[in-house]
Design a protein around this motif. Structure first.
Motif, PDB file in Angstrom:
ATOM      1  N   ARG A  26     -57.212  -4.186 -35.626  1.00 15.15           N
ATOM      2  CA  ARG A  26     -56.668  -4.880 -34.446  1.00 15.15           C
ATOM      3  C   ARG A  26     -56.813  -6.394 -34.597  1.00 15.15           C
ATOM      4  NH1 ARG A  26     -54.710  -2.383 -30.011  1.00 15.15           N
ATOM      5  NH2 ARG A  26     -55.568  -3.999 -28.681  1.00 15.15           N
ATOM      6  N   HIS A  27     -57.924  -6.833 -35.171  1.00 15.59           N
ATOM      7  CA  HIS A  27     -58.117  -8.266 -35.402  1.00 15.59           C
ATOM      8  C   HIS A  27     -57.063  -8.799 -36.368  1.00 15.59           C
ATOM      9  CE1 HIS A  27     -60.098 -12.096 -35.855  1.00 15.59           C
ATOM     10  NE2 HIS A  27     -60.160 -11.914 -37.166  1.00 15.59           N
ATOM     11  N   GLN A  28     -56.816  -8.073 -37.450  1.00 15.45           N
ATOM     12  CA  GLN A  28     -55.786  -8.480 -38.413  1.00 15.45           C
ATOM     13  C   GLN A  28     -54.415  -8.510 -37.749  1.00 15.45           C
ATOM     14  OE1 GLN A  28     -56.251  -9.651 -41.483  1.00 15.45           O
ATOM     15  NE2 GLN A  28     -58.437  -9.481 -41.093  1.00 15.45           N
ATOM     16  N   HIS A  29     -54.149  -7.543 -36.892  1.00 16.66           N
ATOM     17  CA  HIS A  29     -52.875  -7.494 -36.172  1.00 16.66           C
ATOM     18  C   HIS A  29     -52.719  -8.723 -35.279  1.00 16.66           C
ATOM     19  CE1 HIS A  29     -50.320  -6.381 -32.702  1.00 16.66           C
ATOM     20  NE2 HIS A  29     -49.552  -5.882 -33.653  1.00 16.66           N
ATOM     21  N   ARG A  30     -53.774  -9.095 -34.567  1.00 19.64           N
ATOM     22  CA  ARG A  30     -53.719 -10.278 -33.698  1.00 19.64           C
ATOM     23  C   ARG A  30     -53.490 -11.545 -34.504  1.00 19.64           C
ATOM     24  NH1 ARG A  30     -58.279  -7.700 -30.475  1.00 19.64           N
ATOM     25  NH2 ARG A  30     -57.193  -6.837 -28.684  1.00 19.64           N
ATOM     26  N   LEU A  31     -54.165 -11.669 -35.636  1.00 19.64           N
ATOM     27  CA  LEU A  31     -53.963 -12.841 -36.497  1.00 19.64           C
ATOM     28  C   LEU A  31     -52.520 -12.903 -37.001  1.00 19.64           C
ATOM     29  CD1 LEU A  31     -57.242 -12.930 -38.642  1.00 19.64           C
ATOM     30  CD2 LEU A  31     -56.609 -14.420 -36.732  1.00 19.64           C
ATOM     31  N   ALA A  32     -52.002 -11.765 -37.430  1.00 18.37           N
ATOM     32  CA  ALA A  32     -50.630 -11.723 -37.935  1.00 18.37           C
ATOM     33  C   ALA A  32     -49.633 -12.042 -36.825  1.00 18.37           C
ATOM     34  CB  ALA A  32     -50.326 -10.358 -38.551  1.00 18.37           C
ATOM     35  N   PHE A  33     -49.876 -11.557 -35.615  1.00 18.73           N
ATOM     36  CA  PHE A  33     -48.986 -11.832 -34.489  1.00 18.73           C
ATOM     37  C   PHE A  33     -49.009 -13.310 -34.122  1.00 18.73           C
ATOM     38  CE2 PHE A  33     -47.881 -12.077 -29.989  1.00 18.73           C
ATOM     39  CZ  PHE A  33     -46.632 -11.462 -30.027  1.00 18.73           C
ATOM     40  N   ALA A  34     -50.188 -13.926 -34.155  1.00 18.17           N
ATOM     41  CA  ALA A  34     -50.296 -15.357 -33.871  1.00 18.17           C
ATOM     42  C   ALA A  34     -49.523 -16.163 -34.913  1.00 18.17           C
ATOM     43  CB  ALA A  34     -51.760 -15.790 -33.837  1.00 18.17           C
ATOM     44  N   GLU A  35     -49.645 -15.784 -36.170  1.00 15.41           N
ATOM     45  CA  GLU A  35     -48.905 -16.469 -37.239  1.00 15.41           C
ATOM     46  C   GLU A  35     -47.401 -16.271 -37.069  1.00 15.41           C
ATOM     47  OE1 GLU A  35     -48.356 -18.684 -40.828  1.00 15.41           O
ATOM     48  OE2 GLU A  35     -49.931 -18.561 -39.324  1.00 15.41           O
ATOM     49  N   LEU A  36     -46.986 -15.073 -36.707  1.00 13.32           N
ATOM     50  CA  LEU A  36     -45.570 -14.805 -36.467  1.00 13.32           C
ATOM     51  C   LEU A  36     -45.042 -15.682 -35.338  1.00 13.32           C
ATOM     52  CD1 LEU A  36     -42.980 -13.112 -36.877  1.00 13.32           C
ATOM     53  CD2 LEU A  36     -43.930 -11.498 -35.203  1.00 13.32           C
ATOM     54  N   SER A  37     -45.796 -15.791 -34.253  1.00 15.85           N
ATOM     55  CA  SER A  37     -45.377 -16.621 -33.122  1.00 15.85           C
ATOM     56  C   SER A  37     -45.251 -18.083 -33.543  1.00 15.85           C
ATOM     57  CB  SER A  37     -46.375 -16.507 -31.973  1.00 15.85           C
ATOM     58  OG  SER A  37     -46.410 -15.194 -31.492  1.00 15.85           O
ATOM     59  N   ARG A  38     -46.205 -18.565 -34.323  1.00 13.24           N
ATOM     60  CA  ARG A  38     -46.159 -19.951 -34.802  1.00 13.24           C
ATOM     61  C   ARG A  38     -44.936 -20.180 -35.676  1.00 13.24           C
ATOM     62  NH1 ARG A  38     -47.086 -23.024 -39.019  1.00 13.24           N
ATOM     63  NH2 ARG A  38     -47.664 -21.302 -40.366  1.00 13.24           N
ATOM     64  N   LEU A  39     -44.663 -19.248 -36.568  1.00 13.70           N
ATOM     65  CA  LEU A  39     -43.516 -19.384 -37.466  1.00 13.70           C
ATOM     66  C   LEU A  39     -42.195 -19.294 -36.701  1.00 13.70           C
ATOM     67  CD1 LEU A  39     -44.763 -17.338 -40.543  1.00 13.70           C
ATOM     68  CD2 LEU A  39     -44.486 -19.824 -40.371  1.00 13.70           C
TER      69      LEU A  39
END
Length: 89
Positions: A26-39
């Protein structure tokens, strides 16, 4: 009794390892989602810049504007009919 205690201990260990795996996932998912939003924000900003540049290019390439610039800055004029010479091959 010892075998039962060993089984419960093993199941508890598996349960804790599984819970840690879920938390990590879940932590990895949150990090990936934050990066996706930034991109996606960066993409949107780049699309806005691209659209603005396309409008600027269209404005700068306008024939009337080019003609006006040539007359004003370079003092270019259309030749008079008497100044036109036709060369035949």
């Amino acid at each position: 009794m010892s075998l039962r205690l060993l089984g419960i201990s093993l199941l508890t260990l598996v349960l804790v390892a599984s819970a840690i795996g879920v938390v990590h996932s879940r932590h990895q998912h949150r990090l990936a989602f934050a990066e996706l939003s930034r991109l996606e924000r960066v993409r949107d900003e780049l699309n806005i810049d691209f659209d603005r540049l396309q409008i600027e290019i269209a404005t700068l390439a306008d024939i009337a504007r080019i003609e006006q610039q040539a007359m004003r800055q370079l003092d270019m004029r259309f030749p008079e009919a008497a100044d036109v010479v036709v060369v035949k091959p």
